[in-house]
Write an enzyme that holds these catalytic residues in place. Sequence first.
Site, mmCIF file in Angstrom:
data_model
loop_
_atom_site.group_PDB
_atom_site.id
_atom_site.type_symbol
_atom_site.label_atom_id
_atom_site.label_comp_id
_atom_site.label_asym_id
_atom_site.label_seq_id
_atom_site.Cartn_x
_atom_site.Cartn_y
_atom_site.Cartn_z
ATOM 1 N N LYS A 22 1.434 16.683 -27.930
ATOM 2 C CA LYS A 22 2.746 17.173 -27.446
ATOM 3 C C LYS A 22 3.876 16.381 -28.090
ATOM 4 O O LYS A 22 4.843 16.948 -28.587
ATOM 5 C CB LYS A 22 2.816 17.026 -25.919
ATOM 6 C CG LYS A 22 4.228 17.114 -25.354
ATOM 7 C CD LYS A 22 4.256 16.898 -23.858
ATOM 8 C CE LYS A 22 4.380 15.484 -23.381
ATOM 9 N NZ LYS A 22 5.719 14.866 -23.446
ATOM 10 N N ASN A 23 3.746 15.056 -28.085
ATOM 11 C CA ASN A 23 4.876 14.241 -28.553
ATOM 12 C C ASN A 23 5.024 14.251 -30.068
ATOM 13 O O ASN A 23 6.046 13.807 -30.598
ATOM 14 C CB ASN A 23 4.754 12.811 -28.011
ATOM 15 C CG ASN A 23 5.000 12.776 -26.510
ATOM 16 O OD1 ASN A 23 5.472 13.751 -25.928
ATOM 17 N ND2 ASN A 23 4.653 11.664 -25.877
ATOM 18 N N ARG A 92 13.323 16.122 -22.013
ATOM 19 C CA ARG A 92 14.015 15.057 -22.728
ATOM 20 C C ARG A 92 14.120 15.343 -24.232
ATOM 21 O O ARG A 92 15.122 15.072 -24.879
ATOM 22 C CB ARG A 92 13.230 13.760 -22.477
ATOM 23 C CG ARG A 92 13.623 12.578 -23.327
ATOM 24 C CD ARG A 92 14.793 11.833 -22.776
ATOM 25 N NE ARG A 92 15.085 10.642 -23.553
ATOM 26 C CZ ARG A 92 16.121 9.858 -23.344
ATOM 27 N NH1 ARG A 92 16.973 10.122 -22.377
ATOM 28 N NH2 ARG A 92 16.314 8.809 -24.088
ATOM 29 N N CYS A 116 11.221 13.609 -17.462
ATOM 30 C CA CYS A 116 10.596 12.907 -16.334
ATOM 31 C C CYS A 116 11.507 11.783 -15.861
ATOM 32 O O CYS A 116 12.128 11.092 -16.662
ATOM 33 C CB CYS A 116 9.250 12.320 -16.757
ATOM 34 S SG CYS A 116 7.919 13.523 -16.764
ATOM 35 N N ARG A 121 17.529 6.900 -18.408
ATOM 36 C CA ARG A 121 17.092 7.242 -19.772
ATOM 37 C C ARG A 121 18.318 7.641 -20.585
ATOM 38 O O ARG A 121 18.546 8.823 -20.865
ATOM 39 C CB ARG A 121 16.033 8.354 -19.744
ATOM 40 C CG ARG A 121 14.753 7.934 -19.060
ATOM 41 C CD ARG A 121 13.686 9.003 -19.099
ATOM 42 N NE ARG A 121 13.033 9.121 -20.394
ATOM 43 C CZ ARG A 121 12.077 10.011 -20.664
ATOM 44 N NH1 ARG A 121 11.682 10.857 -19.743
ATOM 45 N NH2 ARG A 121 11.518 10.059 -21.862
ATOM 46 N N PRO A 122 19.144 6.655 -20.947
ATOM 47 C CA PRO A 122 20.367 6.974 -21.680
ATOM 48 C C PRO A 122 20.061 7.477 -23.095
ATOM 49 O O PRO A 122 18.934 7.343 -23.580
ATOM 50 C CB PRO A 122 21.103 5.636 -21.738
ATOM 51 C CG PRO A 122 20.052 4.596 -21.576
ATOM 52 C CD PRO A 122 18.952 5.210 -20.775
ATOM 53 N N ASP A 305 2.788 5.192 -21.655
ATOM 54 C CA ASP A 305 2.237 6.447 -21.124
ATOM 55 C C ASP A 305 0.827 6.263 -20.556
ATOM 56 O O ASP A 305 0.372 7.061 -19.728
ATOM 57 C CB ASP A 305 2.182 7.525 -22.224
ATOM 58 C CG ASP A 305 3.570 8.002 -22.636
ATOM 59 O OD1 ASP A 305 4.544 7.676 -21.934
ATOM 60 O OD2 ASP A 305 3.678 8.692 -23.667
ATOM 61 N N ILE A 327 8.775 -0.842 -20.807
ATOM 62 C CA ILE A 327 9.522 0.205 -21.527
ATOM 63 C C ILE A 327 10.466 0.956 -20.593
ATOM 64 O O ILE A 327 11.640 1.142 -20.902
ATOM 65 C CB ILE A 327 8.554 1.204 -22.208
ATOM 66 C CG1 ILE A 327 7.551 0.461 -23.086
ATOM 67 C CG2 ILE A 327 9.332 2.253 -23.012
ATOM 68 C CD1 ILE A 327 8.136 -0.255 -24.282
ATOM 69 N N ARG A 397 3.124 20.106 -18.259
ATOM 70 C CA ARG A 397 4.031 19.832 -19.389
ATOM 71 C C ARG A 397 3.289 19.125 -20.518
ATOM 72 O O ARG A 397 3.734 19.154 -21.660
ATOM 73 C CB ARG A 397 5.183 18.939 -18.931
ATOM 74 C CG ARG A 397 6.069 19.613 -17.915
ATOM 75 C CD ARG A 397 7.113 18.687 -17.424
ATOM 76 N NE ARG A 397 7.979 18.318 -18.533
ATOM 77 C CZ ARG A 397 9.105 17.664 -18.402
ATOM 78 N NH1 ARG A 397 9.502 17.303 -17.213
ATOM 79 N NH2 ARG A 397 9.830 17.363 -19.427
#
Length: 417
Positions: A22-23, A92, A116, A121-122, A305, A327, A397
Amino acid sequence: MALWHINGGNRLEGACTVQGSKNAVLPMLAASVIAGADTELMNVPVLSDVDVSLQILRNLGCQAVQSGNDVYINSKNLSDNHIPCEMMKSMRSSVLFMGALLARCGEVHMCAPGGCMLGERPIDIHLDVMRKLGADVRCDDSEIVCRAEKLRGTRIELPFRSVGATENAMLAACGAEGTTEIYGAAMEPEIVDLQEYLRKLGAYMSGAGTDRIVISGFSPDSHVGHRVIPDRIVASTILCAAASCGGDIELIGVAPQHFSQIQLFLNTAGCDIISGKRNVRLRSNGKLHHTGRVITAPYPGFPTDVQPLLMAALLKAEGDTFFTENIFERRFAHVAEFRRFGADIEICGKTARVKGVKTLKGTNAFAADLRGGAALLIAGLESEGKSVVHDKDYICRGYEIFDRKLRALGADIVMEI
Ligand code: EPZ
């Protein structure tokens, strides 16, 4: 809303193929707008986040269809550079269209992305990257607008090895004149795969997989095909499930070097692991012991993750394991849910201490994010009796037909929508 019904206690046995990453594919879908090319992506998992990316592409005027695990995109007739807010908010990685559209059109309109809830999460690093490349960036409460007459290659130093900001810098730099050097780049396998794809689209790019990536031009190709790498987090999830339930499983078609950290930890916990070129076999008697300290860090460190997944696997391990999350600031939502199963966990700041318990009992638990949700499935599988994991569609997702995959290995699990 999905309900995952689990009857715990089964050993897991058999061979299992692992979906595409996915990523890795999400930044590629955004990248597809850059060249105006005809693109075929293979090994693309069928997931809601992929579907949102395809909707964004269609909304921009591209052709974008998924047929099984193949995706076809033609971005020649791209006709828009606005992304509707509801699409931005649903994940995101929608923010990656910023760099890609800026490279193609010199202008992009979007709002802040969703995703998520793992704490703040800037996107400040992303915006700084665009400014560095010469874009005028304006943000108010409702919209982010980036414009550039001309993007100019430059030296970019990332203050943190952000995966998304590295990807956005790579994408935007494809539209810049001159050479861009990204220092302090993230080194994840997904970044290397993105570089491979961008090269096929026409980018002159090197260095991905190290902390310095250089982009020195772009000459678009018209037909591109690419096979997405296997998903290292899904592979790690299945290993953690088999380690805690006990079993003998083989992952097929994986890249074992991408998830060597989790293999090391599960080996320390007492599992036998043999990894080949494209496969990993794990044998476990289900009786694990603690692994000491697990500290999350950017790749090649221990992946954030996988933190909830390994924690799930070690809930019954003999002794204490300490997990330090470096993280994300709120990535322990699964801990309160693990306690419902009977887990003994204390949190102190960024560290959670897991004291292994003798037994876990099935319960109702509530997923609060994607990997935390998958970790609850593992907790259910290793518990005695019945569990129901209530999931506001987080797990789908990232995991393709996951109940079917686990059932094929012998798990008693059914997802009800
Ligand atoms: C990617 O998210 C992954 N998502 C995440 O996977 C993964 O957890 C994360 O990298 C870390 O490995 C995708 O690839 C689609 P970051 P990303 O930018 O790019 C801070 C999953 O479950 N930061 O490396 O958003 C940020 O707040 C997901 O599959 C800033 O402060 O991660 C975080 O604390 C969840 N400003 C840290 O950096 C910025 O502008 C790492 O974020 C950008 C990031």
